[in-house]
Each structure stands twice: as structure tokens, then as C-alpha cells.
Design an enzyme around this catalytic site. Structure first.
Site, mmCIF file in Angstrom:
data_model
loop_
_atom_site.group_PDB
_atom_site.id
_atom_site.type_symbol
_atom_site.label_atom_id
_atom_site.label_comp_id
_atom_site.label_asym_id
_atom_site.label_seq_id
_atom_site.Cartn_x
_atom_site.Cartn_y
_atom_site.Cartn_z
ATOM 1 N N GLY A 11 0.823 -1.201 0.000
ATOM 2 C CA GLY A 11 0.000 0.000 0.000
ATOM 3 C C GLY A 11 0.859 1.253 0.000
ATOM 4 N N ARG A 72 0.623 -5.286 -5.830
ATOM 5 C CA ARG A 72 0.676 -6.541 -5.095
ATOM 6 C C ARG A 72 1.298 -7.585 -6.020
ATOM 7 N NH1 ARG A 72 -0.423 -4.644 0.015
ATOM 8 N NH2 ARG A 72 -2.289 -3.340 -0.023
ATOM 9 N N ASP A 103 5.075 -4.848 6.084
ATOM 10 C CA ASP A 103 5.626 -6.133 6.518
ATOM 11 C C ASP A 103 5.787 -7.129 5.382
ATOM 12 O OD1 ASP A 103 2.923 -6.487 6.190
ATOM 13 O OD2 ASP A 103 2.589 -7.477 8.105
ATOM 14 N N THR A 125 4.149 2.739 5.646
ATOM 15 C CA THR A 125 2.769 2.279 5.794
ATOM 16 C C THR A 125 2.035 3.214 6.739
ATOM 17 O OG1 THR A 125 1.339 0.551 6.744
ATOM 18 C CG2 THR A 125 3.609 0.619 7.526
ATOM 19 N N ASP A 127 -0.337 2.423 8.628
ATOM 20 C CA ASP A 127 -0.827 1.700 9.809
ATOM 21 C C ASP A 127 0.101 1.789 11.021
ATOM 22 O OD1 ASP A 127 -3.116 0.894 8.518
ATOM 23 O OD2 ASP A 127 -2.309 -1.036 7.895
ATOM 24 N N ASP A 129 2.559 -0.131 11.850
ATOM 25 C CA ASP A 129 2.513 -1.466 12.456
ATOM 26 C C ASP A 129 3.767 -2.296 12.219
ATOM 27 O OD1 ASP A 129 2.179 -1.824 9.746
ATOM 28 O OD2 ASP A 129 0.528 -3.247 9.909
ATOM 29 N N ARG A 171 -6.242 -2.833 9.757
ATOM 30 C CA ARG A 171 -6.750 -4.213 9.774
ATOM 31 C C ARG A 171 -6.295 -4.958 11.014
ATOM 32 N NH1 ARG A 171 -4.743 -5.527 5.305
ATOM 33 N NH2 ARG A 171 -2.945 -6.732 6.035
#
Length: 319
Positions: A11, A72, A103, A125, A127, A129, A171
């Protein structure tokens, strides 16, 4: 090391362009040729590789998204896909690779390193994360985008005396929801890392109404449930009238904040320095406001933890 490549994968996130720019110009400064790989690992498999000069990355630091594009690539998970990628890298004489992404992108970098191509990961990212770093490129920009949306939604929530449920990305990680909820004054924040009690949520909403509160904001990370699912639960167990807003991909776009531009620049330059030392399988990050590099494989044995002190503070301040 005289030739390296750089790609963005997974992303997109605001600030990726700042990192690409830093890799290219730091590389040139150090006497290295830098090649851009277009469309992530798919571009590596397809041989979409071209040399980048200093001018090629001019005027991109302020742009969101990624000038190298992203995609992707399930094929890269396979051994055959990785061998195709390595063959193209060898054709162009690339001796190392900087991978900017999340990741999944890091796992690809680890695979290349194990096959003899040193690869370094840069965390990009929204996120936030990635284990081993306090912040990722894009998180700050996305956070400010969400906060701006919360502020605008609050205006109409106040005008119509309603409860709004705002669904944000995340997510598996709740940082975006948590930070945005705290900064936006949300009454309730739901994150994947913390179980929630529907009865407690309803009780808090009712207490707010009794003390004269005219509106409420609930932030829910997509990994918990959708805003519509939560609205249905609330309507089944209470008389709370809700409206929902799903922010979606607007959270990924926009010009990066100063913080994300600086992070991207710092991380990109440090990645080049790591490759110059011959260090593959490393990731770049920030810990306690210092740029660090660390072993990716070791980092992924750890679980990224959300700051629960922020979660507890948000509940204390939303009484």
C-alpha cells in the site's frame, strides 16, 4: 557496491517519494548509480528497471503516493518469482536493493537477502505497524487526514445532535484509530488490540446524554468491525441514533506532512549507508527519536504493541 535499486511495495503512503528521493540523491552523493524499479516486486520480475538521475526525483518530495508506483505481487512469494527478479537485477548489475513498504515488503527483502542480494527495508505504511520502529512513513499524514475529517464530521454531529461512527483503516493495528480518536476528542475508540464491551459503550453514551451532551464520536478500526456492523449492534441494544462515515482510501492520499518528509529523507539516506556497509536483511527505523537499523528477521519475531496508556487516557478524558 556501485549499483543499487530502489522500489516501493504494498500500500502506498505519503512520504514514500521523500524516501525514494533520498535514496537516489544520497546514492549519487556517495558515488553510486541508483536504479528505480517500477511497480514494486512485480516490476522486478518484469524487468521494469531504469537508472535514476538527481533530476528524475526533483519535485516529488511534496507529492503523495509513489512516483515508482506499487503493486501486489503474489508471484514473488514463490521461488520461481524470486529467481526471475534476481536475474533481472543481475542483468542491470544491481548489487543491493532498498525496499520501501510494509511487513509483506520486508519479507520479500529478507528472501532476496537470503539468496545473496543484500536488501534493506524502509518502513512505509500508514498503519504504523512495523516492529522495531516507533513510527512509519505515512502515519503522521494519514493521522492528520483523519483528524481533519473528524473535526468536520463533529460540526454536523453537533448541529443534528447525533452519534457518528467513523471507520478508519487498521486491519491488524489500532494506532491510526487510537491516535486520531485521542486527538479528535472521540468518546469511544475501538481497536483490534483491545476487546470492547458493547454494554459499557452504551452506558457511556447514556451518561453523556444525561449530563447534557448533544453528540458523540465513535472511532472504529476496520479490523474490529465495519462502521455499519457497529451501528447495527447499537440500534439492536439501545435507542442511539447513529450515522456512519467510512473514510476509506482518502486516508492514504495527500501531500505528506513535514514530519513524513523528514522521516522519509532520514530513512532513505540511512538505507543507502547500510548497503554501503554490505548489510542486507536490515530495516531502518526510529526509536526514541533516533534513526536506527536493526535485523528484520529478529524484529518480526516480536509483536508490535499499541500504546495502551493512550487508550486508557482517551477513556479518562471522554467521561
Amino acid at each position: 557496491m556501485k549499483r543499487i535499486g530502489v522500489l516501493t511495495s504494498g500500500g502506498d503512503s505519503p512520504g514514500m517519494n521523500a524516501a525514494v528521493r533520498a535514496v537516489v540523491r544520497k546514492g549519487i552523493f556517495e558515488g553510486i548509480e541508483v536504479f528505480g524499479v517500477y511497480s514494486g516486486y512485480q516490476g522486478l520480475i518484469d524487468g521494469k528497471i531504469s537508472k535514476l538521475e538527481a533530476g528524475d526525483v526533483g519535485d516529488i518530495i511534496q507529492r503523495g503516493g509513489t512516483a515508482l508506483y506499487s503493486a501486489r505481487c503474489p508471484e514473488f512469494i514463490t521461488d520461481a518469482g524470486q529467481e526471475k527478479a534476481i536475474a533481472h537485477m543481475k542483468e542491470h548489475g544491481l548489487e543491493g536493493l532498498v525496499v520501501i513498504g510494509g511487513d509483506g515488503s520486508y519479507r520479500g527483502a529478507m528472501a532476496l537477502t537470503k539468496k545473496g542480494i543484500p536488501a534493506v527495508g524502509v518502513p512505509g505504511t500508514i498503519d504504523n505497524d512495523i516492529p522495531g520502529t516507533d513510527y512509519t512513513i505515512g502515519f503522521d499524514t494519514a493521522l492528520n487526514t483523519v483528524i481533519e475529517a473528524i473535526d468536520k464530521i463533529r460540526d454536523t454531529a453537533t448541529s443534528h445532535e447525533r452519534t457518528f461512527i467513523i471507520e478508519v483503516m487498521g486491519r491488524d493495528a489500532g494506532d491510526l484509530a487510537l491516535w486520531a480518536g485521542l486527538a479528535g476528542g472521540a468518546e469511544t475508540i475501538l481497536i483490534p488490540e483491545q476487546a470492547f464491551d458493547l454494554d459499557d459503550m452504551i452506558d457511556r453514551l447514556e451518561k453523556g446524554k444525561k449530563r447534557g451532551k448533544k453528540h458523540s464520536i465513535i472511532i472504529v478500526a476496520e479490523g474490529v468491525m465495519s462502521a455499519q456492523e457497529l451501528a447495527n449492534l447499537l440500534s439492536e441494544k439501545s435507542d442511539t441514533e447513529t450515522r456512519i462515515s467510512v473514510l476509506g482510501h482518502i486516508q492514504r492520499g495527500g501531500s505528506p506532512t513535514a514530519r513524513d518528509r523528514v522521516l522519509g529523507s532520514l530513512f532513505g539516506a540511512r538505507a543507502v549507508e547500510a548497503l554501503l556497509k554490505g548489510e542486507g536483511g536490515q530495516a531502518i527505523g526510529m526509536v526514541n527519536n533516533k534513526v536506527v537499523d536493526y535485523d528484520m528477521e529478529e524484529a518480526f519475531k516480536l509483536k508490535r504493541k499499541v500504546d495502551m496508556s493512550l487508550y486508557n487516557l482517551s477513556k479518562e478524558l471522554s467521561i
